[in-house]
Design a protein around this motif. Structure first.
Motif, PDB file in Angstrom:
ATOM      1  N   ILE A  91       0.824  -1.024  -0.150  1.00  0.00           N
ATOM      2  CA  ILE A  91       0.023   0.080   0.102  1.00  0.00           C
ATOM      3  C   ILE A  91       0.805   1.286  -0.037  1.00  0.00           C
ATOM      4  CG2 ILE A  91      -2.039  -1.144   1.110  1.00  0.00           C
ATOM      5  CD1 ILE A  91      -0.683   0.165   3.658  1.00  0.00           C
ATOM      6  N   PHE A  92       0.204   2.418  -0.037  1.00  0.00           N
ATOM      7  CA  PHE A  92       1.057   3.501   0.099  1.00  0.00           C
ATOM      8  C   PHE A  92       1.063   4.065   1.761  1.00  0.00           C
ATOM      9  CE2 PHE A  92      -0.614   3.529  -4.155  1.00  0.00           C
ATOM     10  CZ  PHE A  92       0.426   3.345  -4.884  1.00  0.00           C
ATOM     11  N   PRO A  93       1.986   3.740   2.492  1.00  0.00           N
ATOM     12  CA  PRO A  93       2.058   3.949   3.832  1.00  0.00           C
ATOM     13  C   PRO A  93       1.980   5.401   4.456  1.00  0.00           C
ATOM     14  CG  PRO A  93       4.007   3.232   3.341  1.00  0.00           C
ATOM     15  CD  PRO A  93       3.147   2.837   2.281  1.00  0.00           C
ATOM     16  N   ASP A  94       2.225   6.348   3.450  1.00  0.00           N
ATOM     17  CA  ASP A  94       2.506   7.766   3.937  1.00  0.00           C
ATOM     18  C   ASP A  94       1.234   8.458   3.176  1.00  0.00           C
ATOM     19  OD1 ASP A  94       5.059   7.291   4.770  1.00  0.00           O
ATOM     20  OD2 ASP A  94       5.708   7.443   3.012  1.00  0.00           O
ATOM     21  N   LEU A  95       0.200   7.693   2.640  1.00  0.00           N
ATOM     22  CA  LEU A  95      -0.966   8.521   2.111  1.00  0.00           C
ATOM     23  C   LEU A  95      -2.241   8.035   3.137  1.00  0.00           C
ATOM     24  CD1 LEU A  95      -0.624   8.101  -1.588  1.00  0.00           C
ATOM     25  CD2 LEU A  95       0.308  10.037  -0.323  1.00  0.00           C
ATOM     26  N   SER A  96      -3.045   8.942   2.917  1.00  0.00           N
ATOM     27  CA  SER A  96      -4.393   8.634   3.806  1.00  0.00           C
ATOM     28  C   SER A  96      -5.020   7.458   3.209  1.00  0.00           C
ATOM     29  CB  SER A  96      -5.277   9.700   3.954  1.00  0.00           C
ATOM     30  OG  SER A  96      -5.745   9.886   2.452  1.00  0.00           O
ATOM     31  N   HIS A  99      -6.796   8.388  -0.165  1.00  0.00           N
ATOM     32  CA  HIS A  99      -5.751   8.730  -1.124  1.00  0.00           C
ATOM     33  C   HIS A  99      -5.373   7.313  -1.766  1.00  0.00           C
ATOM     34  CE1 HIS A  99      -4.927  13.253  -0.578  1.00  0.00           C
ATOM     35  NE2 HIS A  99      -6.271  12.883  -0.902  1.00  0.00           N
ATOM     36  N   MET A 102      -7.837   6.373  -4.099  1.00  0.00           N
ATOM     37  CA  MET A 102      -8.082   7.157  -5.236  1.00  0.00           C
ATOM     38  C   MET A 102      -6.929   7.070  -6.368  1.00  0.00           C
ATOM     39  SD  MET A 102      -9.358  10.873  -3.523  1.00  0.00           S
ATOM     40  CE  MET A 102      -9.643  11.954  -4.653  1.00  0.00           C
ATOM     41  N   GLU A 145      -9.550   9.048   6.649  1.00  0.00           N
ATOM     42  CA  GLU A 145      -8.544  10.262   6.763  1.00  0.00           C
ATOM     43  C   GLU A 145      -7.250   9.706   7.525  1.00  0.00           C
ATOM     44  OE1 GLU A 145      -8.687  12.920   4.912  1.00  0.00           O
ATOM     45  OE2 GLU A 145     -10.634  12.618   4.398  1.00  0.00           O
ATOM     46  N   THR A 146      -7.263   8.811   7.938  1.00  0.00           N
ATOM     47  CA  THR A 146      -6.049   8.320   8.693  1.00  0.00           C
ATOM     48  C   THR A 146      -4.735   7.604   7.782  1.00  0.00           C
ATOM     49  OG1 THR A 146      -6.842   6.005   9.217  1.00  0.00           O
ATOM     50  CG2 THR A 146      -7.099   7.426  10.606  1.00  0.00           C
ATOM     51  N   LEU A 147      -3.565   7.736   8.181  1.00  0.00           N
ATOM     52  CA  LEU A 147      -2.444   7.208   7.434  1.00  0.00           C
ATOM     53  C   LEU A 147      -2.593   5.536   7.295  1.00  0.00           C
ATOM     54  CD1 LEU A 147       0.728   9.223   8.086  1.00  0.00           C
ATOM     55  CD2 LEU A 147      -0.783   9.654   6.077  1.00  0.00           C
TER      56      LEU A 147
ATOM     57  N   MET B 205      -0.199  14.053  -5.756  1.00  0.00           N
ATOM     58  CA  MET B 205      -0.511  12.749  -5.267  1.00  0.00           C
ATOM     59  C   MET B 205       0.274  11.465  -5.720  1.00  0.00           C
ATOM     60  SD  MET B 205      -4.319  11.753  -4.191  1.00  0.00           S
ATOM     61  CE  MET B 205      -4.909  10.772  -5.812  1.00  0.00           C
ATOM     62  N   MET B 206       0.471  11.625  -7.018  1.00  0.00           N
ATOM     63  CA  MET B 206       1.068  10.429  -7.577  1.00  0.00           C
ATOM     64  C   MET B 206       2.394  10.726  -7.157  1.00  0.00           C
ATOM     65  SD  MET B 206      -1.463   9.354  -8.780  1.00  0.00           S
ATOM     66  CE  MET B 206      -2.827   9.831  -9.276  1.00  0.00           C
ATOM     67  N   LYS B 208       3.749  11.788  -4.415  1.00  0.00           N
ATOM     68  CA  LYS B 208       3.903  11.217  -3.120  1.00  0.00           C
ATOM     69  C   LYS B 208       3.488   9.826  -2.808  1.00  0.00           C
ATOM     70  CE  LYS B 208       1.729  15.741  -1.467  1.00  0.00           C
ATOM     71  NZ  LYS B 208       0.827  16.200  -0.940  1.00  0.00           N
ATOM     72  N   ALA B 209       2.940   9.387  -3.819  1.00  0.00           N
ATOM     73  CA  ALA B 209       2.615   7.924  -3.858  1.00  0.00           C
ATOM     74  C   ALA B 209       3.904   7.042  -4.242  1.00  0.00           C
ATOM     75  CB  ALA B 209       1.293   7.594  -4.615  1.00  0.00           C
ATOM     76  N   SER B 212       6.056   7.022  -1.564  1.00  0.00           N
ATOM     77  CA  SER B 212       5.776   6.143  -0.409  1.00  0.00           C
ATOM     78  C   SER B 212       5.980   4.726  -0.910  1.00  0.00           C
ATOM     79  CB  SER B 212       4.146   6.450  -0.210  1.00  0.00           C
ATOM     80  OG  SER B 212       3.829   5.753   1.169  1.00  0.00           O
ATOM     81  N   ASN B 213       5.768   4.342  -2.231  1.00  0.00           N
ATOM     82  CA  ASN B 213       5.968   2.865  -2.438  1.00  0.00           C
ATOM     83  C   ASN B 213       5.902   2.628  -4.047  1.00  0.00           C
ATOM     84  OD1 ASN B 213       5.630   0.176  -2.958  1.00  0.00           O
ATOM     85  ND2 ASN B 213       4.263  -0.218  -1.593  1.00  0.00           N
ATOM     86  N   ARG B 216       4.722  -0.321  -5.992  1.00  0.00           N
ATOM     87  CA  ARG B 216       3.295  -0.476  -5.981  1.00  0.00           C
ATOM     88  C   ARG B 216       2.683   0.211  -6.945  1.00  0.00           C
ATOM     89  NH1 ARG B 216      -1.061  -2.487  -6.837  1.00  0.00           N
ATOM     90  NH2 ARG B 216      -2.599  -2.650  -4.916  1.00  0.00           N
ATOM     91  N   ARG B 367      -1.429  15.076  10.978  1.00  0.00           N
ATOM     92  CA  ARG B 367      -0.549  14.163  10.384  1.00  0.00           C
ATOM     93  C   ARG B 367      -0.392  14.528   8.744  1.00  0.00           C
ATOM     94  NH1 ARG B 367      -2.795  12.584   6.694  1.00  0.00           N
ATOM     95  NH2 ARG B 367      -5.014  12.840   6.401  1.00  0.00           N
ATOM     96  N   GLU B 368      -1.338  15.413   8.214  1.00  0.00           N
ATOM     97  CA  GLU B 368      -1.207  15.636   6.849  1.00  0.00           C
ATOM     98  C   GLU B 368      -0.125  16.564   6.521  1.00  0.00           C
ATOM     99  OE1 GLU B 368      -2.696  15.086   3.759  1.00  0.00           O
ATOM    100  OE2 GLU B 368      -4.389  15.463   4.708  1.00  0.00           O
ATOM    101  N   ARG B 372       8.779  14.553   6.484  1.00  0.00           N
ATOM    102  CA  ARG B 372       9.508  13.520   6.862  1.00  0.00           C
ATOM    103  C   ARG B 372      10.682  13.327   6.222  1.00  0.00           C
ATOM    104  NH1 ARG B 372       5.707   8.110   7.323  1.00  0.00           N
ATOM    105  NH2 ARG B 372       3.959   9.529   8.729  1.00  0.00           N
TER     106      ARG B 372
END
Lengths: 252, 377
Positions: A91-96, A99, A102, A145-147, B205-206, B208-209, B212-213, B216, B367-368, B372
């Motif tokens: 998954i994408f751990p740093d996104l909600s 997202h 999405m 909305e949580t990570l 958003m992409m 950041k994705a 993140s991974n 994936r 958190r938003e 990091r």
């Protein structure tokens, strides 16, 4: 007679001296749920990796929907409609959570690349509602909305399932979708997957949990040591002495 | 199309703070145009760097190359076309963008430390070429300067060559002192706005994705290469704009602008301010440029003055132990500050701001906005 959506044709794969897959020939029919079972190390995950382009087979090919997909890039295979849910949640751990769901929805709508830098994500109502709908279906809507990093392992699996389903795949490959889930969550996942059976989605599912296999599968293929040792309807396979010897007897 | 109301408020606040710099920087002795210009310019550089590093996680160690290329492009525009800064700045952005496309195309074939090393190698190569074989373009060690004999085709078409070298201008207004600062500040606000739009967009958003991974993303149906390349080019264009502005406010360009220390500086600015935050990089740029100017101007006589209230022996003692931290040694101070921030506030100064704010409002950490420090892969 239904068409074969996925045809794994004479696939061989060795890692060094280890024959991970030999002589694999497998057809998955449109609209069915096809379970692949077998003891640990039987080559189940390798087979899925070959299907999504993560591993190239030594010989043989994978044909999806009449097109050879061996040698294609993973994103191209996904764009054709093959979606995989991983064994260890990817998954994408740093996104909600929202997202997380999405992102694949955008992949489905916009293709493998689009420079949409001036759109506003939160105004993409259609995509957001679609994502919220799937989060609701897997029971994660309240935490949207949580990570994603903060989720338990079982919840991460369900999130990944939503990430796969939001793309409306033609073929969904599930690698032990219920491992690490409580009995209750397992049953709700089974119910969820059944819904898609009714909608005609084709699924390949790797599973250890026989309860899941026999409640979902139309057809079962048994792998052992990289070979197919049995293939047929769930009841036939269950009664097959070779299978009981190699797998059901040994593992349970 | 319009952005969200909260973001509009943020943008207005940001613009207000930047445009009132001459007022609120006065008490700490930093309200002179030269320093404020530098803060604005390096703010642009750092915002752009953060689009790459903060959003996609790719740590470039060669961004000064784009800064340098932007400067050269702007000075050439002054020499060949006109002293107006608009074509100079546009030219700087375009040339840096093209340069970034080439370097990014090659470097982005690798990720993590290998990507960083590739960008570092490219930047050092550019630096050394600027000093040696590219002398006809860069004027080598002397640096590229304006000369009386420059063609300035567009200017000559309308006016006669004057007796001296005219200063850069914006629509006929001479760009110097405060007007220079306001020009840079306006562009900084524009750059901040664009970065905010990217951050709030599906494209952002992409990115950041991907951070993140990345694996994936491929199995989600995305071709990640064009995304990272686009981010690389955008951040290269920001750097080019910053380089062009450096030339617009002081029309000369030297190769030292491309050196690895300059690339490292923007990394420090971004981390110091807060990786992945929108305002952080600007704060980091401001703090570093302020320290550079204030501490490097300190010398021993000033220290004696500062410690003169102490008895003689103690005064000399304190002067001796603080002297290495000021003047030429101000980097030592910067190093200490940087270490303290990274150890105690890994999210940079913005994390500190957030912690203080949360202590007052007693809200759980949002958190938003948590920046990091994540490795590139």
């Amino acid at each position: 007679m239904a068409n074969a959506v996925l045809h794994v044709a004479d696939v061989h794969k060795s890692f060094g001296g280890l024959r991970a897959l030999s002589d694999i020939d497998l057809q998955v029919m449109e609209g069915t749920t096809h379970a692949i079972i077998g003891p640990n190390g039987a080559g189940k995950s390798t087979l899925l990796n070959v299907c999504i382009g993560r591993i190239a087979p030594d010989t043989g090919a994978v044909v999806f929907d009449g097109q050879v997909i061996t040698g294609k890039q993973p994103h191209e295979i996904n764009q054709m409609g093959v979606v995989r849910v991983f064994q260890t949640p990817e998954i994408f751990p740093d996104l909600s959570l929202l997202h997380n769901v999405m992102v694949p929805a955008f992949a489905k709508r916009d293709g493998s690349f689009r420079l949409n830098a001036l759109q506003v994500t939160s105004r993409q109502t259609a995509i957001r509602e679609e994502a919220e709908h799937w989060l609701e279906d897997v029971g994660l809507y309240k935490q949207r909305e949580t990570l994603a990093a903060s989720l338990s392992r079982g919840d991460k699996r369900r999130l990944e399932l939503a990430m796969g389903l939001v793309q409306h795949p033609r073929l969904l490959l599930l690698d032990e979708p219920t491992a690490g889930m409580s009995r209750h969550d397992t049953n709700s996942t089974i119910d969820l997957l059944r819904k898609f059976k009714e909608r005609g989605m084709t699924k390949v599912i790797i599973e250890h949990d026989m309860h899941v296999v026999f409640s979902l599968a139309d057809r079962v293929t048994v792998l052992a040591q990289g070979r197919i040792i049995a293939d047929g309807k769930p009841d036939e396979v269950r009664g097959n002495p070779v299978v009981q010897e190699a797998y059901l007897g040994g593992a349970h | 199309m319009a952005i969200l109301r909260n973001d509009l408020v943020r943008l207005a606040l940001f613009a207000l703070v930047i445009l009132t710099m001459p007022i609120w920087l006065a008490p700490i002795g930093a309200a002179y145009p030269d320093l404020m210009q530098k803060i604005a310019i390096y703010g642009i550089f750092a915002i752009g760097f953060n689009i790459l590093f903060g959003m996609t996680g790719y740590l470039s160690f060669g961004h000064a190359a784009f800064l340098g290329v932007g400067s050269y492009a702007a000075v050439w525009s002054f020499k060949l076309l006109t002293m107006s800064v608009i074509p100079a700045v546009l030219f700087a952005v375009v040339v840096a963008g093209l340069f970034a496309a080439v370097i990014g195309f090659v470097s982005l074939r690798r990720s993590g430390i290998y990507f960083s090393i590739l960008t570092l190698a490219f930047a050092q190569m550019s630096y050394n070429l600027a000093y040696s074989v590219l002398t006809p373009i860069t004027n080598g060690e002397t640096g590229l300067q304006l000369a009386l004999g420059d063609p300035r085709i567009l200017d000559r078409a309308f006016t006669d060559a004057g007796s001296g070298i005219p200063p850069p201008n914006l629509l006929g207004e001479e760009l110097s002192g405060l007007s220079g600062f306001f020009f840079c500040a306006a562009l900084l606000i524009l750059c901040f706005y664009l970065a905010m739009r990217i951050d709030r967009s599906p494209f952002g958003m992409m990115l950041k994705a991907i951070k993140s991974n990345q694996t994936r993303m491929a199995y989600t149906g995305f071709n990640t290469r064009p995304y990272t390349l686009a981010a690389f080019i955008i951040s290269g264009m920001y750097a080019g704009l910053a380089g062009g502005l450096l030339a617009a406010t002081d029309p000369l360009a030297g190769a030292e602008r491309m050196q690895w220390t300059a690339s490292g500086e923007v990394v420090l600015m971004t981390i110091l301010g807060g990786v992945g935050t929108l305002v952080g990089p600007v704060v980091g740029a401001g703090v570093i440029k302020y320290f550079e100017n204030i501490f490097s101007a300190f010398h021993e006589a000033k220290l004696h003055e500062a410690f003169s209230f102490l008895p003689d022996g103690l005064e000399n003692f304190f002067v001796t132990i603080t002297a290495p931290f000021v003047g030429e040694g101000w980097h030592l101070t910067l190093g200490v500050v940087f270490m303290l921030i990274v150890i105690f506030l890994p999210g940079g100064l913005m994390e500190g701001v957030r912690k203080i704010r949360n202590a007052f409002t007693r809200k759980p950490a949002s958190r938003e906005e948590t920046g990091r420090l994540a490795p590139a892969e």
